[in-house]
Design a protein around this motif. Structure first.
Motif, PDB file in Angstrom:
ATOM      1  N   GLU A 188      -6.975  -0.500  -2.031  1.00 57.43           N
ATOM      2  CA  GLU A 188      -8.339  -0.318  -1.523  1.00 57.43           C
ATOM      3  C   GLU A 188      -8.413   0.872  -0.566  1.00 57.43           C
ATOM      4  N   GLN A 189      -7.430   0.995   0.326  1.00 59.98           N
ATOM      5  CA  GLN A 189      -7.423   2.104   1.277  1.00 59.98           C
ATOM      6  C   GLN A 189      -7.255   3.440   0.575  1.00 59.98           C
ATOM      7  N   LEU A 190      -6.382   3.475  -0.429  1.00 64.03           N
ATOM      8  CA  LEU A 190      -6.218   4.703  -1.213  1.00 64.03           C
ATOM      9  C   LEU A 190      -7.526   5.081  -1.911  1.00 64.03           C
ATOM     10  N   SER A 191      -8.215   4.097  -2.464  1.00 68.26           N
ATOM     11  CA  SER A 191      -9.495   4.364  -3.140  1.00 68.26           C
ATOM     12  C   SER A 191     -10.529   4.915  -2.169  1.00 68.26           C
ATOM     13  N   ASN A 192     -10.566   4.350  -0.958  1.00 66.28           N
ATOM     14  CA  ASN A 192     -11.503   4.844   0.056  1.00 66.28           C
ATOM     15  C   ASN A 192     -11.189   6.287   0.438  1.00 66.28           C
ATOM     16  N   ASN A 193      -9.892   6.584   0.611  1.00 63.24           N
ATOM     17  CA  ASN A 193      -9.491   7.947   0.961  1.00 63.24           C
ATOM     18  C   ASN A 193      -9.825   8.925  -0.163  1.00 63.24           C
ATOM     19  N   ARG A 194      -9.638   8.492  -1.395  1.00 55.08           N
ATOM     20  CA  ARG A 194      -9.967   9.354  -2.538  1.00 55.08           C
ATOM     21  C   ARG A 194     -11.459   9.695  -2.549  1.00 55.08           C
ATOM     22  N   THR A 195     -12.284   8.698  -2.271  1.00 52.98           N
ATOM     23  CA  THR A 195     -13.731   8.933  -2.221  1.00 52.98           C
ATOM     24  C   THR A 195     -14.091   9.941  -1.129  1.00 52.98           C
ATOM     25  N   LEU A 209      -4.397  16.718  -2.689  1.00 51.88           N
ATOM     26  CA  LEU A 209      -4.471  15.395  -2.073  1.00 51.88           C
ATOM     27  C   LEU A 209      -5.025  14.365  -3.044  1.00 51.88           C
ATOM     28  N   ILE A 210      -6.073  14.743  -3.759  1.00 55.60           N
ATOM     29  CA  ILE A 210      -6.696  13.823  -4.727  1.00 55.60           C
ATOM     30  C   ILE A 210      -5.729  13.497  -5.855  1.00 55.60           C
ATOM     31  N   ALA A 211      -5.009  14.522  -6.343  1.00 62.46           N
ATOM     32  CA  ALA A 211      -4.034  14.292  -7.412  1.00 62.46           C
ATOM     33  C   ALA A 211      -2.914  13.365  -6.941  1.00 62.46           C
ATOM     34  N   ASP A 212      -2.473  13.549  -5.688  1.00 61.33           N
ATOM     35  CA  ASP A 212      -1.418  12.695  -5.121  1.00 61.33           C
ATOM     36  C   ASP A 212      -1.909  11.255  -4.996  1.00 61.33           C
ATOM     37  N   ILE A 213      -3.148  11.075  -4.554  1.00 59.65           N
ATOM     38  CA  ILE A 213      -3.713   9.724  -4.424  1.00 59.65           C
ATOM     39  C   ILE A 213      -3.844   9.073  -5.793  1.00 59.65           C
ATOM     40  N   ASP A 214      -4.260   9.843  -6.804  1.00 59.62           N
ATOM     41  CA  ASP A 214      -4.366   9.302  -8.165  1.00 59.62           C
ATOM     42  C   ASP A 214      -3.015   8.786  -8.647  1.00 59.62           C
ATOM     43  N   SER A 215      -1.967   9.539  -8.339  1.00 55.59           N
ATOM     44  CA  SER A 215      -0.621   9.135  -8.733  1.00 55.59           C
ATOM     45  C   SER A 215      -0.217   7.837  -8.019  1.00 55.59           C
ATOM     46  N   GLN A 216      -0.528   7.756  -6.710  1.00 51.51           N
ATOM     47  CA  GLN A 216      -0.196   6.554  -5.949  1.00 51.51           C
ATOM     48  C   GLN A 216      -0.994   5.351  -6.431  1.00 51.51           C
ATOM     49  N   LEU A 217      -2.255   5.567  -6.765  1.00 55.03           N
ATOM     50  CA  LEU A 217      -3.082   4.469  -7.280  1.00 55.03           C
ATOM     51  C   LEU A 217      -2.485   3.889  -8.551  1.00 55.03           C
ATOM     52  N   LYS A 218      -2.008   4.765  -9.415  1.00 52.00           N
ATOM     53  CA  LYS A 218      -1.403   4.313 -10.665  1.00 52.00           C
ATOM     54  C   LYS A 218      -0.134   3.509 -10.387  1.00 52.00           C
ATOM     55  N   GLU A 219       0.689   3.978  -9.454  1.00 48.01           N
ATOM     56  CA  GLU A 219       1.924   3.281  -9.104  1.00 48.01           C
ATOM     57  C   GLU A 219       1.642   1.905  -8.512  1.00 48.01           C
ATOM     58  N   VAL A 220       0.675   1.843  -7.589  1.00 48.44           N
ATOM     59  CA  VAL A 220       0.339   0.561  -6.947  1.00 48.44           C
ATOM     60  C   VAL A 220      -0.224  -0.415  -7.973  1.00 48.44           C
ATOM     61  N   LYS A 221      -1.076   0.099  -8.873  1.00 52.17           N
ATOM     62  CA  LYS A 221      -1.649  -0.769  -9.914  1.00 52.17           C
ATOM     63  C   LYS A 221      -0.543  -1.351 -10.789  1.00 52.17           C
ATOM     64  N   ASN A 222       0.425  -0.541 -11.157  1.00 45.79           N
ATOM     65  CA  ASN A 222       1.553  -1.030 -11.965  1.00 45.79           C
ATOM     66  C   ASN A 222       2.366  -2.073 -11.198  1.00 45.79           C
ATOM     67  N   LYS A 223       2.537  -1.847  -9.893  1.00 42.62           N
ATOM     68  CA  LYS A 223       3.283  -2.792  -9.064  1.00 42.62           C
ATOM     69  C   LYS A 223       2.558  -4.136  -8.986  1.00 42.62           C
ATOM     70  N   ILE A 224       1.234  -4.092  -8.871  1.00 39.87           N
ATOM     71  CA  ILE A 224       0.437  -5.326  -8.847  1.00 39.87           C
ATOM     72  C   ILE A 224       0.607  -6.091 -10.157  1.00 39.87           C
ATOM     73  N   ASP A 225       0.539  -5.368 -11.285  1.00 39.58           N
ATOM     74  CA  ASP A 225       0.704  -6.000 -12.597  1.00 39.58           C
ATOM     75  C   ASP A 225       2.086  -6.637 -12.720  1.00 39.58           C
ATOM     76  N   GLU A 226       3.115  -5.940 -12.233  1.00 44.62           N
ATOM     77  CA  GLU A 226       4.478  -6.474 -12.284  1.00 44.62           C
ATOM     78  C   GLU A 226       4.606  -7.748 -11.458  1.00 44.62           C
ATOM     79  N   LEU A 227       3.984  -7.750 -10.288  1.00 43.03           N
ATOM     80  CA  LEU A 227       4.072  -8.902  -9.393  1.00 43.03           C
ATOM     81  C   LEU A 227       3.412 -10.131 -10.013  1.00 43.03           C
ATOM     82  N   VAL A 228       2.282  -9.918 -10.674  1.00 46.09           N
ATOM     83  CA  VAL A 228       1.581 -11.034 -11.326  1.00 46.09           C
ATOM     84  C   VAL A 228       2.398 -11.566 -12.493  1.00 46.09           C
ATOM     85  N   CYS A 229       2.949 -10.670 -13.295  1.00 48.90           N
ATOM     86  CA  CYS A 229       3.712 -11.084 -14.479  1.00 48.90           C
ATOM     87  C   CYS A 229       5.014 -11.789 -14.105  1.00 48.90           C
TER      88      CYS A 229
END
Length: 280
Positions: A81-88, A114-134
């Motif tokens: 959420e914080q990364l998304s806010n910073n990207r905006t 900065l935006i490209a770096d945040i996009d990369s981090q968002l993708k990593e965090v999203k994958n980590k969330i999916d892994e944690l749920v699975c």
């Protein structure tokens, strides 16, 4: 003890591990109680005395600690959420600069990096969330049953589960509604009827993540939500009121499905009190 961001958690975990009963009170609830006692000043000594009296007089609900999985999930979803806010913020800055008469290439390129770096981090965090749920078999099964709701994605559901500790502290819809800040505040006296609004005295992370699903569920034409939207629009002509009502209804639907371990089926209506279903 009073909830103070994350700063109370180590103490709460310590006492819980030592088998002491622990109750954690929201700051606004403690403040209102202190005011009812006539305590106008505020310092550590007064707060400690007020909390002690509150614990002695009231049967406060006992705190249940988050599991390691839920705690990690909460940290990841809040970071996302914080990364998304910073990207905006950076996107708005870039758009503003590019719309100006004079531009500095270094600033524009820096914002793009900065935006490209945040996009990369968002993708990593999203994958980590999916892994944690699975990784958690029971959690994954529950997620699969609820994700059949078209507008509810993995990130939305993960945020709700993380912020509510898997609905562990809630026995009914009223408690969850209040916790999320969807409870209605009235302003009425005698013949005077003032405006009503939601309190927003609750978890802002839940309200934020429910915004887009509420918009999309009407677009997808889910009957039970479209009917609610049309009914409120006919009565108030205020779109935001209708969408907030849908956010609340959608949240309570997720609560019911999770508690009863039911699979979502749009042909049925679900009741939180038990696993009973009735045709919509």
């Amino acid at each position: 003890m009073e909830a103070t961001g994350n700063y109370h958690e180590n103490l709460a975990f310590y006492f819980h591990e030592e088998k002491y009963p622990v109750s954690i009170i929201l700051a606004n609830k403690a403040k209102k109680y202190f005011q009812s006692l006539g305590l106008k000043s505020k310092n550590d000594k007064i707060d400690a005395k007020g909390l002690a009296q509150m614990g002695a007089e009231q049967r406060l609900p006992l705190w249940k600690p988050f599991s390691k999985e839920i705690y990690d999930l909460r940290m990841l979803t809040r970071y996302y959420e914080q990364l998304s806010n910073n990207r905006t913020i950076f996107m708005n800055q870039l758009s503003s600069i590019q719309a100006g008469k004079y531009q500095i290439e270094e600033v524009i390129n820096g914002l793009k990096r900065l935006i490209a770096d945040i996009d990369s981090q968002l993708k990593e965090v999203k994958n980590k969330i999916d892994e944690l749920v699975c990784k958690d078999k029971k959690m994954k099964e529950r997620f699969e049953k609820i994700l059949l709701i078209k507008v509810v994605g993995q990130l939305t559901l993960a945020t709700i589960i993380a912020e509510t500790n898997g609905f562990e502290l809630f026995d009914n819809e009223r408690q969850l509604t209040s916790y999320a800040g969807y409870d209605v505040i009235e302003n009425q006296s005698g013949k005077r009827i003032g405006k009503t609004w939601i309190s927003k005295k609750g978890n802002s992370h839940i309200r934020r993540i429910m915004h887009m699903p509420a918009l999309n569920v009407v677009c997808f034409g889910e009957d039970k939500f479209v009917h609610l939207y049309d009914r409120i629009m006919k009565r108030t002509c205020i779109k935001m009121k209708a969408y907030i009502s849908i956010q609340r209804k959608l949240l309570l639907l997720i609560f019911t499905l999770w508690k009863n371990e039911c699979t979502y089926d749009p042909r049925w209506t679900y009741f939180s009190g038990n696993a009973e279903k009735a045709r919509f």
